[in-house]
Write an enzyme that holds these catalytic residues in place. Structure first.
Site, short mmCIF file in Angstrom:
data_model
loop_
_atom_site.label_atom_id
_atom_site.label_comp_id
_atom_site.label_asym_id
_atom_site.label_seq_id
_atom_site.Cartn_x
_atom_site.Cartn_y
_atom_site.Cartn_z
N LYS A 284 0.85 -1.20 0.00
CA LYS A 284 0.00 0.00 0.00
C LYS A 284 0.88 1.25 0.00
CE LYS A 284 -3.05 0.01 3.29
NZ LYS A 284 -3.88 0.30 4.50
N LYS B 139 3.33 -2.29 11.19
CA LYS B 139 2.03 -2.22 11.86
C LYS B 139 2.21 -2.64 13.30
CE LYS B 139 -2.30 -1.38 10.69
NZ LYS B 139 -2.82 -0.62 9.53
N ASP C 39 -5.35 3.24 13.75
CA ASP C 39 -6.08 2.21 13.00
C ASP C 39 -7.31 1.94 13.88
OD1 ASP C 39 -5.50 0.21 10.58
OD2 ASP C 39 -6.47 -0.97 12.12
N SER D 260 -0.73 10.67 5.82
CA SER D 260 0.25 10.61 6.92
C SER D 260 1.63 11.02 6.41
CB SER D 260 0.33 9.18 7.48
OG SER D 260 -0.68 8.94 8.41
#
Ligand code: GLU
Length: 448
Positions: free
Chosen positions: A117, A129, A169, A380
């Site tokens: 992504k 993550k 998230d 971001s």
């Protein structure tokens, strides 16, 4: 499920053996590996350098204890994670998820998707993550603060604006980022804006970051519709979820002339044939932190369907924006049968492999999450850019940049799919173009 090329199959088998029980991670890896056969034909050097094997193994995985004291003075223990998956294109970048379902397999699937992504955005960000099995639901502000402070007390040593830059998230929004930024600043004695994104506007945040994932996903669908000489104008839409992604997807759909008639939370969905009143959803979810069923207390004509399946509502555009695997094969069949012509994924991996096959076979416009929802992380990266230059941009300028990034992602995916003999298949286009970008950087760096 489609098949994996015979050269790639042993790599997938090794991933299964090395990561037992992490089914979501297996699913995310399989989906990318299924696209890669033709890439190895054009780029044999990737096999020589064992790029696929390396990309499937995180560069670093951190698992830690997060102890905190609840309002009744009872000590609670959660588990914290940060998977620093790939830094070929920039510092590790990706959100933190706080949800009781979180375990290593979820964080690894999200981190793996994030690599590709982030590559698609064209901006200098690697993939990572993190998160915790902490459940923010029903917790007081003070409990959330103590948890975030404890979480950051371990995590801070792994972060830095050039090293690893988390964001939000599921379960992590402006409030949590605030507590974590405060604790980072306190421990390090550094006012280092670029270490977290999704910050408040008074302390280094970027305009449009809150709206970015939803707006971006809607821009992506708009591009897919344009290719088919269609637009959002007059379309009936369904947007699952009612969190940040869902809310700003509904907002942009309305701005582009579409009408969202249903949205949901984990308990059920609401149906409002007149179109969802977004101000009310924002008030309920963002201000009062209540459930979506409270919508029908205000609008008697609307329906709340407890434990219902939102995908049974007929629509032309569906935007799954809740969580992974929320659309299975049957749901996908129902959507297609009811006349759905486009699906844009605001959530990460919301469609099962069976569901994806239904969409691709039906040849509807299907925008996979790693392309369609890249607008959040892209903004971001724009926030990091503003922080690095100690500047802040206007809403209009930032939204323009976001729109342009989503157009470019769409174009890249579309053209790569054509080039590799799969016209209209955005899954193939996204996986291949993102993989090649990361792989070329990894080849350039040698064996590291
Ligand atoms: N959690 C978001 C995502 O899935 C945003 C990550 C970020 O902004 O770093 O892409």
């Amino acid at each position: 499920m489609s098949s994996i090329d015979e050269k790639v199959e042993p790599i997938y088998k090794a991933v299964l053996d090395r990561n037992p029980g992490e089914i979501e991670f297996h699913q995310a890896v399989r989906e990318v590996l299924e696209s890669l056969g033709p890439v190895l034909v054009k780029h044999p050097e990737f096999a020589d350098h064992r790029i696929i094997e390396r990309i499937c193994e995180p560069e670093r995985q951190i698992i830690f204890r997060v102890p905190w004291v609840d309002d009744k003075n009872v000590v609670q223990i959660n588990r914290g994670f940060r998977v620093e998956f790939n830094s070929a294109l920039g510092p590790y970048k990706g959100g933190l998820r706080f949800h009781p379902s979180v375990y290593l397999g979820i964080i690894k699937f999200l981190g793996f998707e994030q690599i590709f992504k982030n590559a698609l955005t064209g901006l200098p960000i690697g993939g990572g993550k993190g998160g915790s099995d902490f459940d923010p639901k029903g917790k007081s502000d003070a409990e959330v603060m103590r948890f975030c402070q404890s979480f950051m007390t371990e995590l801070y040593r792994h972060l830095g604006e050039y090293t690893d830059v988390p964001a939000g998230d599921i379960g992590v929004g402006g409030r949590e980022i605030g507590y974590m930024f405060g604790q980072y600043k306190r421990i390090t004695n550094r006012w280092e804006a670029g270490v977290l994104t999704g910050k408040g506007l008074d302390w280094g945040g970027s305009l449009v970051r809150t709206e970015a994932t939803g707006y971006g996903a809607t821009f992506f669908v708009d591009e897919m519709l344009k290719v088919r000489n269609e637009s959002f104008d007059g379309k009936t839409c369904i947007v699952s979820g009612s969190g940040n992604v869902s809310i700003y997807t509904m907002e942009k759909i309305a701005q582009l002339g579409g009408k969202t008639v249903a949205c949901s939370d984990s308990n059920g969905y609401i149906y409002d044939e007149k179109g969802i009143d977004l101000d009310l959803v924002k008030q309920l979810k963002e201000v009062e932190r209540r459930r979506i069923k409270n919508y029908v207390d205000v609008y008697k004509h609307a329906k709340y369907i407890s434990k219902g399946n939102i995908w049974e509502v007929p629509c032309q555009v569906a935007m799954p924006s809740a969580t992974q695997n929320e659309i299975n094969g049957k749901d996908a069949e129902m959507l297609v049968k009811n006349g759905c012509i486009a699906v844009g994924e605001g959530a990460n991996m919301p469609t099962t492999p069976e569901g994806i096959k239904v969409f691709l076979d039906a040849k509807i416009a299907y925008g996979p999450g790693k392309a369609a929802n890249a607008g959040g992380v892209a903004t971001s990266a724009l926030e990091m850019q503003q922080n690095a230059s100690r500047d802040s941009w206007s809403f209009e300028y930032t939204e323009d940049r976001l729109r342009q990034i989503m157009r470019n992602i769409h174009k890249t995916c579309y053209e790569t799919a054509e080039e590799y003999g799969a016209p209209g298949n955005y899954v193939t286009g996204a996986n291949i173009s993102a993989f090649i970008k990361v792989a070329q950087a990894m080849v350039a760096f040698g064996v590291i």
